[in-house]
Design a protein around this motif. Structure first.
Motif: not given
Length: 144
Positions: A71-72, A80-83, A102-105
């Motif tokens: 995710q990013g 701007t948007m979450t993907v 923006t993710g942990t992986g």
């Protein structure tokens, strides 16, 4: 008629480039117009947690990004948007765009650009080393 230099590439096969900050991860050029004669370039890229492709624009290439894992946060001009998995961004030439994991992986994506040319930028960026200076990045941007 079969295309010139057509190929089937197994996962992970292609020209592997290691990128340092801010876009820390791995990029694989999977369709190289120099080798295939194609009218576009295509590859895969990973961004480590916290890594980003800074907001920038291409003057001559249209680009498509397809997120297939992770995710990013994407920027496309003023939006701007979450993907997440399955998101696709079409970036027309001249559009400001960027992407941050923006993710942990690890974020995994596929990219394509037409006409080709971005693959040369990626090669030069990888050759610039793990943490190129702002001046080196500006010189590369001017060249490409």
């Amino acid at each position: 008629m079969r295309p010139r230099n057509s190929s089937i590439l197994p996962p992970g096969e292609g020209e592997v480039l290691k990128l340092g900050p801010p876009a820390s991860g791995e990029l694989i050029i999977r369709v190289d117009p120099v080798r295939t004669g194609s009218a576009f370039a295509m590859g895969t890229e990973t961004l480590l947690p916290g890594a980003e492709i800074p907001v920038h624009k291409h003057l001559e290439q249209d680009e498509v990004l397809f997120i297939h894992k992770g995710q990013g946060r994407a920027t496309l001009n003023e939006r701007t948007m979450t993907v997440v998995h399955g998101a696709m961004l079409y970036v027309p030439r001249g559009a400001w765009h960027g992407l941050r994991n923006t993710g942990t992986g690890t974020l995994h994506m596929a990219w394509a650009s037409a006409p080709p040319g971005m693959e040369a930028w990626f090669r030069d960026l990888a050759r610039a080393g793990a943490s190129p200076s702002t001046q080196v990045l500006q010189e590369l941007a001017q060249r490409h």
